[in-house]
Design a protein around this motif. Structure first.
Motif, PDB file in Angstrom:
ATOM      1  N   ILE A  76      46.547  28.335  40.987  1.00 32.42           N
ATOM      2  CA  ILE A  76      45.889  29.520  40.431  1.00 32.42           C
ATOM      3  C   ILE A  76      45.788  29.341  38.921  1.00 32.42           C
ATOM      4  O   ILE A  76      46.718  28.877  38.265  1.00 32.42           O
ATOM      5  CB  ILE A  76      46.592  30.840  40.795  1.00 32.42           C
ATOM      6  CG1 ILE A  76      45.722  32.020  40.319  1.00 32.42           C
ATOM      7  CG2 ILE A  76      48.020  30.878  40.265  1.00 32.42           C
ATOM      8  CD1 ILE A  76      46.047  33.347  40.935  1.00 32.42           C
ATOM      9  N   TYR A  78      44.587  31.705  35.749  1.00 32.34           N
ATOM     10  CA  TYR A  78      44.207  33.071  35.390  1.00 32.34           C
ATOM     11  C   TYR A  78      44.481  33.352  33.924  1.00 32.34           C
ATOM     12  O   TYR A  78      45.258  32.664  33.274  1.00 32.34           O
ATOM     13  CB  TYR A  78      44.910  34.093  36.290  1.00 32.34           C
ATOM     14  CG  TYR A  78      46.422  34.105  36.212  1.00 32.34           C
ATOM     15  CD1 TYR A  78      47.098  35.042  35.442  1.00 32.34           C
ATOM     16  CD2 TYR A  78      47.183  33.189  36.928  1.00 32.34           C
ATOM     17  CE1 TYR A  78      48.482  35.078  35.387  1.00 32.34           C
ATOM     18  CE2 TYR A  78      48.564  33.213  36.882  1.00 32.34           C
ATOM     19  CZ  TYR A  78      49.207  34.151  36.113  1.00 32.34           C
ATOM     20  OH  TYR A  78      50.582  34.174  36.050  1.00 32.34           O
ATOM     21  N   ILE A  90      40.872  35.838  37.217  1.00 34.20           N
ATOM     22  CA  ILE A  90      41.206  34.619  37.961  1.00 34.20           C
ATOM     23  C   ILE A  90      40.048  33.640  37.781  1.00 34.20           C
ATOM     24  O   ILE A  90      38.924  33.906  38.198  1.00 34.20           O
ATOM     25  CB  ILE A  90      41.444  34.905  39.456  1.00 34.20           C
ATOM     26  CG1 ILE A  90      42.640  35.847  39.638  1.00 34.20           C
ATOM     27  CG2 ILE A  90      41.654  33.589  40.222  1.00 34.20           C
ATOM     28  CD1 ILE A  90      42.884  36.271  41.076  1.00 34.20           C
ATOM     29  N   PHE A  93      41.217  29.670  42.097  1.00 36.37           N
ATOM     30  CA  PHE A  93      42.255  29.866  43.107  1.00 36.37           C
ATOM     31  C   PHE A  93      41.905  28.960  44.273  1.00 36.37           C
ATOM     32  O   PHE A  93      40.845  29.100  44.873  1.00 36.37           O
ATOM     33  CB  PHE A  93      42.304  31.337  43.557  1.00 36.37           C
ATOM     34  CG  PHE A  93      43.287  31.587  44.667  1.00 36.37           C
ATOM     35  CD1 PHE A  93      44.641  31.376  44.477  1.00 36.37           C
ATOM     36  CD2 PHE A  93      42.851  32.033  45.904  1.00 36.37           C
ATOM     37  CE1 PHE A  93      45.548  31.620  45.506  1.00 36.37           C
ATOM     38  CE2 PHE A  93      43.747  32.287  46.937  1.00 36.37           C
ATOM     39  CZ  PHE A  93      45.099  32.078  46.734  1.00 36.37           C
TER      40      PHE A  93
END
Length: 169
Positions: A76, A78, A90, A93
């Protein structure tokens, strides 16, 4: 769908973990065909890790490996407080292909959402490439709604049409 009980652990990506990230990227061949017309590489990981909208504080960016039960299952990327103070954005992902359609992505996003709400954020925002039908379906299922469609100018050569999606938390 299998229920995931164990907690996810987020780990910063250091140089010695780049090959683990590449392994996850390589199991998502369809996404990389859409997003970069090719195969991911260590260089593309470093580009992702360092990509930031102009004028933002790099301390707000997090690029992390996701693990559960000691196994890396995803990535991930972000940015906190972007595009405004109450929003988490984000940028990327990805779940390892071996863990697709087993509930891990949804369980992680549910946990991530709770965590961000506890930190005082009220919204999560992201962009989905228009051609990424699986990504759009996933984000819709976990409660995100399209708020606008834009043409990305960061990589004009890639001609990205992006559906900006948000979820109030």
């Amino acid at each position: 769908m299998k229920h995931i009980n164990n907690k996810f652990i987020l780990e910063p990506v250091t140089d010695d973990l780049l090959k683990d990230v590449l392994n996850i990227y390589e199991t998502n061949e369809e996404y990389f065909k859409i997003s970069m017309n090719g195969k991911p590489s260590i260089d593309s990981i470093i580009e992702d890790k360092n990509a930031m909208p102009p004028g933002l504080n790099f301390n707000n960016k997090k690029y992390k490996l996701i693990s559960i039960n000691g196994q890396y299952i995803g990535i991930i990327d972000y940015i906190m407080n972007y595009p405004d103070e109450d929003t988490v954005y984000i940028g990327l992902f990805i779940i390892h292909g071996d863990f697709h359609r087993k509930g891990y992505g949804r369980a992680f996003i549910d946990e991530f959402t709770i965590n961000m709400k506890e930190k005082g954020y009220s919204k999560i925002r992201l962009g989905v490439l228009k051609q990424n039908k699986n990504g759009f379906k996933f984000w819709s299922i976990v409660g995100f709604k399209v708020v606008e469609e834009i043409l990305n100018t960061t990589h004009p050569e890639r001609n990205w049409e992006i559906m900006v999606m948000e979820k109030m938390i």
